[in-house]
Write an enzyme that holds these catalytic residues in place. Structure first.
Site, PDB file in Angstrom:
ATOM      1  N   LYS A  90       6.322  -3.617  -5.112  1.00 42.98           N
ATOM      2  CA  LYS A  90       7.761  -3.307  -5.119  1.00 42.98           C
ATOM      3  C   LYS A  90       8.434  -3.819  -3.864  1.00 42.98           C
ATOM      4  O   LYS A  90       9.564  -4.258  -3.897  1.00 42.98           O
ATOM      5  CB  LYS A  90       7.981  -1.803  -5.246  1.00 42.98           C
ATOM      6  CG  LYS A  90       9.457  -1.402  -5.310  1.00 42.98           C
ATOM      7  CD  LYS A  90      10.154  -1.996  -6.520  1.00 42.98           C
ATOM      8  CE  LYS A  90      11.630  -1.650  -6.577  1.00 42.98           C
ATOM      9  NZ  LYS A  90      12.331  -2.439  -7.609  1.00 42.98           N
ATOM     10  N   ARG A 131       4.363   0.684  -6.336  1.00 44.19           N
ATOM     11  CA  ARG A 131       4.311  -0.248  -5.196  1.00 44.19           C
ATOM     12  C   ARG A 131       3.270  -1.334  -5.413  1.00 44.19           C
ATOM     13  O   ARG A 131       3.208  -2.298  -4.667  1.00 44.19           O
ATOM     14  CB  ARG A 131       4.023   0.525  -3.906  1.00 44.19           C
ATOM     15  CG  ARG A 131       5.087   1.535  -3.562  1.00 44.19           C
ATOM     16  CD  ARG A 131       4.568   2.561  -2.543  1.00 44.19           C
ATOM     17  NE  ARG A 131       4.381   1.993  -1.238  1.00 44.19           N
ATOM     18  CZ  ARG A 131       5.355   1.940  -0.321  1.00 44.19           C
ATOM     19  NH1 ARG A 131       6.546   2.374  -0.632  1.00 44.19           N
ATOM     20  NH2 ARG A 131       5.134   1.446   0.864  1.00 44.19           N
ATOM     21  N   TRP A 159      -3.081  -2.347  -1.669  1.00 41.91           N
ATOM     22  CA  TRP A 159      -2.700  -3.646  -2.249  1.00 41.91           C
ATOM     23  C   TRP A 159      -3.338  -4.661  -1.328  1.00 41.91           C
ATOM     24  O   TRP A 159      -2.916  -4.837  -0.183  1.00 41.91           O
ATOM     25  CB  TRP A 159      -1.172  -3.777  -2.263  1.00 41.91           C
ATOM     26  CG  TRP A 159      -0.667  -4.981  -2.997  1.00 41.91           C
ATOM     27  CD1 TRP A 159      -0.793  -5.258  -4.332  1.00 41.91           C
ATOM     28  CD2 TRP A 159       0.042  -6.085  -2.443  1.00 41.91           C
ATOM     29  NE1 TRP A 159      -0.198  -6.447  -4.639  1.00 41.91           N
ATOM     30  CE2 TRP A 159       0.314  -6.983  -3.506  1.00 41.91           C
ATOM     31  CE3 TRP A 159       0.479  -6.413  -1.175  1.00 41.91           C
ATOM     32  CZ2 TRP A 159       1.010  -8.174  -3.326  1.00 41.91           C
ATOM     33  CZ3 TRP A 159       1.183  -7.586  -0.989  1.00 41.91           C
ATOM     34  CH2 TRP A 159       1.432  -8.465  -2.059  1.00 41.91           C
ATOM     35  N   LYS A 190      13.217 -12.370 -13.919  1.00 43.22           N
ATOM     36  CA  LYS A 190      12.919 -11.139 -14.674  1.00 43.22           C
ATOM     37  C   LYS A 190      11.886 -11.422 -15.765  1.00 43.22           C
ATOM     38  O   LYS A 190      10.901 -10.723 -15.918  1.00 43.22           O
ATOM     39  CB  LYS A 190      14.194 -10.609 -15.347  1.00 43.22           C
ATOM     40  CG  LYS A 190      15.123  -9.796 -14.524  1.00 43.22           C
ATOM     41  CD  LYS A 190      14.593  -8.486 -14.092  1.00 43.22           C
ATOM     42  CE  LYS A 190      14.129  -8.283 -12.674  1.00 43.22           C
ATOM     43  NZ  LYS A 190      14.356  -9.024 -11.547  1.00 43.22           N
ATOM     44  N   ASN A 201      -0.982   1.184   6.049  1.00 44.12           N
ATOM     45  CA  ASN A 201      -0.144   0.253   5.293  1.00 44.12           C
ATOM     46  C   ASN A 201       0.385  -0.749   6.295  1.00 44.12           C
ATOM     47  O   ASN A 201       0.951  -0.380   7.314  1.00 44.12           O
ATOM     48  CB  ASN A 201       1.015   0.996   4.613  1.00 44.12           C
ATOM     49  CG  ASN A 201       1.976   0.013   3.936  1.00 44.12           C
ATOM     50  OD1 ASN A 201       1.571  -1.094   3.607  1.00 44.12           O
ATOM     51  ND2 ASN A 201       3.223   0.400   3.772  1.00 44.12           N
ATOM     52  N   GLY A 202       0.161  -2.046   6.004  1.00 46.81           N
ATOM     53  CA  GLY A 202       0.672  -3.096   6.891  1.00 46.81           C
ATOM     54  C   GLY A 202      -0.417  -4.126   7.165  1.00 46.81           C
ATOM     55  O   GLY A 202      -1.425  -4.179   6.468  1.00 46.81           O
ATOM     56  N   HIS A 255      18.203 -35.330 -16.016  1.00 44.07           N
ATOM     57  CA  HIS A 255      17.520 -36.033 -14.910  1.00 44.07           C
ATOM     58  C   HIS A 255      16.033 -35.747 -14.908  1.00 44.07           C
ATOM     59  O   HIS A 255      15.400 -35.763 -13.862  1.00 44.07           O
ATOM     60  CB  HIS A 255      18.162 -35.619 -13.583  1.00 44.07           C
ATOM     61  CG  HIS A 255      19.607 -35.999 -13.501  1.00 44.07           C
ATOM     62  ND1 HIS A 255      20.027 -37.307 -13.340  1.00 44.07           N
ATOM     63  CD2 HIS A 255      20.723 -35.253 -13.633  1.00 44.07           C
ATOM     64  CE1 HIS A 255      21.363 -37.333 -13.340  1.00 44.07           C
ATOM     65  NE2 HIS A 255      21.802 -36.109 -13.509  1.00 44.07           N
ATOM     66  N   GLU A 294      18.084 -15.431 -11.845  1.00 43.35           N
ATOM     67  CA  GLU A 294      17.611 -14.032 -11.907  1.00 43.35           C
ATOM     68  C   GLU A 294      17.052 -13.726 -13.289  1.00 43.35           C
ATOM     69  O   GLU A 294      15.997 -13.092 -13.422  1.00 43.35           O
ATOM     70  CB  GLU A 294      18.746 -13.075 -11.555  1.00 43.35           C
ATOM     71  CG  GLU A 294      18.406 -11.611 -11.682  1.00 43.35           C
ATOM     72  CD  GLU A 294      17.216 -11.169 -10.822  1.00 43.35           C
ATOM     73  OE1 GLU A 294      16.768 -11.929  -9.948  1.00 43.35           O
ATOM     74  OE2 GLU A 294      16.692 -10.069 -11.074  1.00 43.35           O
ATOM     75  N   GLU A 325       8.346 -12.348 -14.209  1.00 46.15           N
ATOM     76  CA  GLU A 325       7.565 -11.341 -13.461  1.00 46.15           C
ATOM     77  C   GLU A 325       7.068 -10.224 -14.357  1.00 46.15           C
ATOM     78  O   GLU A 325       6.072  -9.587 -14.034  1.00 46.15           O
ATOM     79  CB  GLU A 325       8.361 -10.791 -12.287  1.00 46.15           C
ATOM     80  CG  GLU A 325       9.621 -10.064 -12.623  1.00 46.15           C
ATOM     81  CD  GLU A 325      10.300  -9.568 -11.353  1.00 46.15           C
ATOM     82  OE1 GLU A 325       9.616  -9.312 -10.345  1.00 46.15           O
ATOM     83  OE2 GLU A 325      11.526  -9.420 -11.367  1.00 46.15           O
ATOM     84  N   CYS A 380       0.834  -1.213   0.000  1.00 43.84           N
ATOM     85  CA  CYS A 380       0.000   0.000   0.000  1.00 43.84           C
ATOM     86  C   CYS A 380       0.865   1.259   0.000  1.00 43.84           C
ATOM     87  O   CYS A 380       2.015   1.240   0.390  1.00 43.84           O
ATOM     88  CB  CYS A 380      -0.874   0.026   1.252  1.00 43.84           C
ATOM     89  SG  CYS A 380      -1.901  -1.427   1.413  1.00 43.84           S
TER      90      CYS A 380
END
Ligand code: AGP
Length: 600
Positions: free
Chosen positions: A595, A27, A73, A479, A97-98, A498, A475, A482, A2
């Site tokens: 974010k 965010r 969010w 990328k 927020n939280g 395997h 990584e 996402e 948020c």
């Protein structure tokens, strides 16, 4: 996560709050709202979806000097108008927020005291709890503090009260919140970009500290309601730094900033002499074991660090995902260093892992981007990367700066242990000196976009590599996933036979990394296994092979292995960007992502 923006000043605050919310869109959110005081009344407007939907509810003539805004969010309850913030209970209206972990038990207590709830949120319960204490004590600050002390979990609140239409209140615990003053008035915000257009001077609140914000003053109180003095901080960036600067997306801009970012981050700690590292770094030579703990891309930097530190400093490194580490049995002792890596410095799982290690008396070091963030403030030692404000949800420049920081750490530890000699240090320094130029050259290559145009319609794209290249594959694959929503997996190249090789069909893109001499031959034979089953091989390497076992080849300059990752990652970042662009994805704000994940 948020976003909160509040204003109290001598000009109309509504446009400033809306602008601030727009700068926090990165965010991640699914609804937005605002509450403001005009004509002696508190007006609340909120709507599901983008901020544009909220702006459509606000007419030009609306004018208010005091208000609070929010981008939500969703954590508790669907993304609906009812669940959007601000919430109101009794005399209070607030944004949050939280996560209030004990909100169900508090809600039950409040229902017994005849409070009714229209939303499914923990936030509405928090608002009612403050009102409940206010009805008892008739003291706004005391009510906010008493309620806050009864809440478990994380919160940052922006609060207005009907009985005091001149004042904005703010309090936090764990969730980020800054207080800022400008010539037009005073702000609260979840992050610096929201206020940069108006000021770059801000104050940090510690847990359970309360800010009382009028048009002209900001007064701080501790949890005993004693007034306290605070020093302000100055944000080093500027508004331009938090805007796109002519690029189509923040992500592309941030990729293009990487030559400068790496130069600045290294130069901040290292001038080519070990003496400069001695000055910059705490004495870490007593540690004989290192745990690196992080989430997502930050975790992937730890995988790179494992390779650097084990190979060059001969110290065993254990790399763990924070959401696992915080609950598992840890085999650490006073000779173990726990390194927490976090761009935002607010990631809940990483912060919890830090607190666990500290509670057990273990030395902690944080590698963080956001100055004054929780992880940065609570670790025993903190090394800041100089990546500046990173807006795109998919990290690039902060990731690369964290990798560079680990390169420096490995150089420092290796040299102190006599495993890196002077002549090798001279070689490394030559490459460090040329690094910005080489990064620039690697970025300015349109081949990656051409390859992205060939593969963006695929449903599955695999990455394979060995050792350090596997860490980079992890990584590169994240990328791609996402921002383009393509299913992608990174495999250790030796693992293909395997089981996973059964997934390879004709023209399945396999992005194969090979930059380490001692593993190259083995990796090439794994690539040929995939190629012989129809894969479309995109070979990323620092050494052009004689035979052509690939469909496309991306060559990068060969530099010292302790720095090589910094160049290897760039083509993967840009390929992912172009794939997502071709698919018209929301590159800077991918669906479902935030974010910084300040919830578990
Ligand atoms: C990175 O592209 C992702 N958005 C995500 O994995 C991120 O790295 C992770 O959430 C950790 O965030 P932090 O570095 O702020 O702790």
């Amino acid at each position: 996560m948020c976003g909160i923006v509040g204003f109290n000043g001598h000009k109309n605050g509504i446009p400033k709050i809306i602008k601030g919310l727009e700068s926090l869109e990165y965010r991640g959110y699914d609804s937005a709202g605002i509450a403001y005081i005009n004509n002696e009344r508190i007006t609340i407007k909120k709507e599901k979806g983008r901020i544009k939907n909220l702006k459509d509810l606000i007419t030009e003539k609306e004018n208010a000097y005091l208000g609070i805004g929010h981008t939500r969010w969703a954590t508790h309850g669907e993304p609906t108008k009812e669940n959007a913030h601000p919430h109101q209970q009794g005399k209070f209206t607030l944004v949050h927020n939280g996560i209030i972990e004990n909100y169900m038990e508090l809600q039950k207590i409040l229902k017994d005291k005849h409070y009714a709830f229209i939303s499914q949120t923990d936030t509405e319960v928090a608002c009612a709890l403050i009102d409940y204490y206010y009805q008892k004590d008739a003291n706004i600050k005391m009510a906010i503090l008493n309620a806050s002390k009864q809440m478990r979990g994380a919160f940052a609140f922006g609060i207005i009260c009907e009985d005091d239409k001149e004042t904005l209140y703010a309090i936090r615990k764990t969730s980020p919140l800054i207080i800022a003053k400008s010539k037009d008035g005073n702000f609260i915000a979840s992050d610096v970009p929201a206020i940069l257009e108006f000021t770059n001077e801000y104050f940090l609140l510690n847990d359970l500290e309360l800010a009382e914000i009028t048009k002209d003053n900001i007064t701080f109180y501790n949890e005993e309601l004693k007034e306290i003095k605070k020093e302000s901080s100055l944000f080093e960036g500027n508004l331009e730094a938090s805007q796109k600067g002519g690029y189509e997306h923040f992500m592309l801009k941030e990729i293009h900033e990487q030559d400068e970012i790496i130069k600045n981050t290294i130069a901040c700690y290292y001038d080519g002499t070990i003496a400069s590292l001695d000055k910059s770094f705490p004495d870490l030579t007593k540690f004989n074991k290192i745990d690196i703990v992080a989430c997502g891309s930050a975790y992937h930097t730890g995988l790179c660090a494992k390779s650097f530190i084990e190979n060059y400093a001969n110290i065993p490194v254990n790399v763990e995902v924070a959401s696992e580490y915080r609950y598992k049995k840890c085999f650490y002792d006073k000779n173990t260093l726990v390194i927490l890596v976090s761009q935002s410095g607010e990631t809940a799982d990483t912060l919890a892992a830090l607190r666990k290690a500290k509670k057990d008396g273990i030395t902690t070091l944080a590698i963080v981007n956001v100055v004054g963030s929780n992880i940065a403030r609570e670790a025993d030692y903190t090394l800041y990367i100089k990546a500046g404000c990173e807006i795109a949800v998919a990290t690039t420049k902060a990731y690369l700066a964290q990798v560079a920081m680990f390169s420096l750490l490995a150089i420092y530890l290796g040299y102190k242990k006599g495993l890196i000699q002077e002549e090798e240090l001279i070689e490394i320094n030559k490459d460090i000196k040329n690094l910005p130029k080489m990064i620039r050259k690697t970025i300015d290559n349109d081949l990656y976009f051409k390859i992205a145009d060939q593969i963006y319609e695929n449903k599955n794209i695999f990455f394979i590599g060995r050792g350090l290249d596997y860490a980079l594959c992890m990584e590169g694959s994240l990328k791609l996933k996402e921002i383009s929503y393509i299913n992608s997996v990174a495999y250790q190249a030796g693992e293909l036979k395997h089981g996973t090789i059964s997934l390879i069909e004709k023209d399945t893109p396999v992005i194969a990394l090979s930059t380490e001499d001692e593993l190259r031959e083995k990796t090439i034979s794994n690539i040929k296994e995939a190629k012989s089953r129809g894969a479309k091989v995109i070979y990323v390497t620092n050494k052009i092979p004689e035979e052509k076992f690939y469909d496309e080849i991306i060559t990068i300059e060969k530099i010292h292995p302790i720095l090589q990752s910094i160049l290897t990652m760039i083509p993967l970042q840009l390929m992912s960007y172009k794939v997502a662009k071709n698919k018209n994805c929301d590159i800077d704000k991918p669906r479902n992502l935030a974010k910084s994940v300040t919830v578990e």
